[in-house]
Design a protein around this motif. Structure first.
Motif, PDB file in Angstrom:
ATOM      1  N   GLN A  49      -3.755  -7.783   5.703  1.00  0.00           N
ATOM      2  CA  GLN A  49      -5.014  -8.525   5.633  1.00  0.00           C
ATOM      3  C   GLN A  49      -5.484  -8.551   4.189  1.00  0.00           C
ATOM      4  N   GLY A  50      -5.724  -9.740   3.670  1.00  0.00           N
ATOM      5  CA  GLY A  50      -6.134  -9.860   2.276  1.00  0.00           C
ATOM      6  C   GLY A  50      -5.089  -9.271   1.352  1.00  0.00           C
ATOM      7  N   ALA A  51      -5.524  -8.401   0.463  1.00  0.00           N
ATOM      8  CA  ALA A  51      -4.599  -7.761  -0.476  1.00  0.00           C
ATOM      9  C   ALA A  51      -3.934  -6.532   0.115  1.00  0.00           C
ATOM     10  N   ARG A  80      -2.906  14.717  15.636  1.00  0.00           N
ATOM     11  CA  ARG A  80      -2.949  14.885  14.179  1.00  0.00           C
ATOM     12  C   ARG A  80      -2.957  13.507  13.524  1.00  0.00           C
ATOM     13  N   PHE A  81      -3.879  13.328  12.559  1.00  0.00           N
ATOM     14  CA  PHE A  81      -4.091  12.025  11.935  1.00  0.00           C
ATOM     15  C   PHE A  81      -3.914  12.125  10.431  1.00  0.00           C
ATOM     16  N   ARG A  82      -3.170  11.172   9.874  1.00  0.00           N
ATOM     17  CA  ARG A  82      -3.005  11.099   8.419  1.00  0.00           C
ATOM     18  C   ARG A  82      -3.189   9.658   7.972  1.00  0.00           C
ATOM     19  N   ALA A  83      -3.972   9.479   6.916  1.00  0.00           N
ATOM     20  CA  ALA A  83      -4.220   8.139   6.359  1.00  0.00           C
ATOM     21  C   ALA A  83      -4.554   8.293   4.889  1.00  0.00           C
ATOM     22  N   PRO A  84      -4.439   7.234   4.096  1.00  0.00           N
ATOM     23  CA  PRO A  84      -4.784   7.310   2.671  1.00  0.00           C
ATOM     24  C   PRO A  84      -6.271   7.613   2.481  1.00  0.00           C
ATOM     25  N   ALA A  85      -6.591   8.116   1.315  1.00  0.00           N
ATOM     26  CA  ALA A  85      -7.991   8.376   0.986  1.00  0.00           C
ATOM     27  C   ALA A  85      -8.798   7.098   1.138  1.00  0.00           C
ATOM     28  N   GLY A  86      -9.980   7.225   1.674  1.00  0.00           N
ATOM     29  CA  GLY A  86     -10.842   6.081   1.876  1.00  0.00           C
ATOM     30  C   GLY A  86     -10.848   5.566   3.295  1.00  0.00           C
ATOM     31  N   PHE A  87      -9.899   6.057   4.125  1.00  0.00           N
ATOM     32  CA  PHE A  87      -9.829   5.604   5.514  1.00  0.00           C
ATOM     33  C   PHE A  87     -10.107   6.753   6.493  1.00  0.00           C
ATOM     34  N   ASP A 102     -12.933  -6.591  -6.371  1.00  0.00           N
ATOM     35  CA  ASP A 102     -12.374  -7.707  -5.618  1.00  0.00           C
ATOM     36  C   ASP A 102     -13.093  -7.823  -4.282  1.00  0.00           C
ATOM     37  N   ALA A 103     -12.560  -8.693  -3.444  1.00  0.00           N
ATOM     38  CA  ALA A 103     -13.256  -8.999  -2.198  1.00  0.00           C
ATOM     39  C   ALA A 103     -13.362  -7.795  -1.283  1.00  0.00           C
ATOM     40  N   ASP A 104     -12.435  -6.811  -1.403  1.00  0.00           N
ATOM     41  CA  ASP A 104     -12.476  -5.649  -0.518  1.00  0.00           C
ATOM     42  C   ASP A 104     -13.685  -4.766  -0.760  1.00  0.00           C
ATOM     43  N   ASP A 105     -14.339  -4.931  -1.911  1.00  0.00           N
ATOM     44  CA  ASP A 105     -15.535  -4.130  -2.166  1.00  0.00           C
ATOM     45  C   ASP A 105     -16.731  -4.631  -1.358  1.00  0.00           C
ATOM     46  N   ALA A 151     -15.247  -3.629   6.470  1.00  0.00           N
ATOM     47  CA  ALA A 151     -15.367  -3.389   7.912  1.00  0.00           C
ATOM     48  C   ALA A 151     -14.291  -4.158   8.671  1.00  0.00           C
ATOM     49  N   ALA A 152     -14.002  -5.387   8.243  1.00  0.00           N
ATOM     50  CA  ALA A 152     -12.963  -6.177   8.901  1.00  0.00           C
ATOM     51  C   ALA A 152     -11.588  -5.543   8.706  1.00  0.00           C
ATOM     52  N   LEU A 153     -11.338  -5.005   7.506  1.00  0.00           N
ATOM     53  CA  LEU A 153     -10.071  -4.334   7.235  1.00  0.00           C
ATOM     54  C   LEU A 153      -9.889  -3.127   8.140  1.00  0.00           C
ATOM     55  N   GLU A 154     -10.921  -2.293   8.240  1.00  0.00           N
ATOM     56  CA  GLU A 154     -10.830  -1.091   9.073  1.00  0.00           C
ATOM     57  C   GLU A 154     -10.695  -1.457  10.546  1.00  0.00           C
TER      58      GLU A 154
END
Length: 293
Positions: free
Chosen positions: A16-18, A36-43, A120-123, A129-132
């Motif tokens: 989605q997007g970039a 157990r959950f793993r995701a990049p920082a920010g998610f 960029d637009a993700d900010d 919210a749409a990305l998440e």
């Protein structure tokens, strides 16, 4: 039949997007449910929702949810946080003044964490919210795929378990046939031993009384009846809804308890052989039951 296994794997890819991402979920056996959950920082905000989705679908097993997300390099405007640079400079100024460090270069400062990001637009909050939401949708979809994989394993396990139950049923009939001669064998054996010890003077009433008592102790009808009751219970569990692993594991232990007692009471080679084969099949049953949710 509604058995479910505890092992499986599923994967979803999205963009989605970039942003592009891969979501993988896998599960292995476990006495309880461990997510157990793993995701990049920010998610990190996705973790609670992902856990809730897993808990809604599974009761047991170790479930791992891994999200790998990457944002493409953007040519948008760069944003430099001067306040962050000032804090870095303030922190290292004593080292520079004392000669223990050299003054940082502009390149070095811009490479520090939190100094530079791209606008960029993700900010935009709505875009974020749409990305998440898209990421969460793929997590839920992957968990659904995992549930289907575990259900397929459950159907295969169900066939195996039904086969073991059928063999236990057959072994029980064989043991019952062998046990039908058990009382007479015990009485005859006791009578011979008493005659060997006392000779012809052995009182017949004593022989009859003691032989009857030993035959009663060697009676295995109760053990066989309980094995049949456990067979009925096991098939009812398999046909019922909901997790069955723990209940089947308990029944496997009860099967083994009765088989051990039956073998210990055996007075004939035929009944002993039937009891030992019964224990072997029960061991195989319990090994497969460990894989059932």
């Amino acid at each position: 039949m509604s058995l479910s296994g505890m092992t499986g794997f599923a994967r979803r890819d999205g963009a989605q997007g970039a942003w592009t991402w891969t979501t993988e979920v896998r599960s292995v056996n476990g006495r309880t449910l461990d997510v157990r959950f793993r995701a990049p920082a920010g998610f990190e905000s996705l973790e609670r929702l992902a856990r809730e989705a897993a808990q809604a679908r599974f009761q047991r097993g170790q479930v791992g949810i891994t999200v790998q997300a990457r944002r493409a390099e953007s040519m948008g405007a760069a944003r430099i946080h001067m306040d962050v640079i000032e804090r870095y400079l303030e922190a290292i100024s004593p080292l520079i003044e004392s000669g223990r460090a050299t003054a940082p270069t502009a390149d070095g400062l811009l490479a520090l964490r939190g100094v530079l990001d791209s606008a960029d637009a993700d900010d935009d909050p709505d875009a974020r919210a749409a990305l998440e939401a898209s990421l969460l949708n793929d997590i839920v979809g992957a968990l659904d795929d995992l549930a289907k994989a575990r259900a397929r394993e459950g159907r295969a396990l169900g066939d195996l378990i039904e086969g073991f139950l059928a063999r236990i049923d057959a072994m029980t009939i064989r043991a019952e046939t062998a046990a039908s001669t058990q009382p007479q064998l015990v009485r005859d054996r006791f009578a011979r031993r008493l005659v060997e010890l006392l000779g012809e003077a052995a009182p017949q009433d004593r022989i009859i009384q003691e032989a009857a008592a030993q035959a009663a102790r060697a009676d295995v009808r109760e053990e066989l009846d309980r094995i049949r009751a456990h067979l009925i219970a096991a098939r009812e569990i398999i046909d019922s809804a909901g997790p069955a692993g723990r209940r089947l594991d308990f029944l496997a232990q009860e099967f083994m308890r009765e088989a051990n007692t039956l073998t210990a009471k055996s007075a004939s080679a035929e009944l002993t052989a039937a009891g030992l084969e019964l224990k072997t099949v029960i061991d195989q049953l319990r090994e497969q039951v460990q894989n059932v949710e």
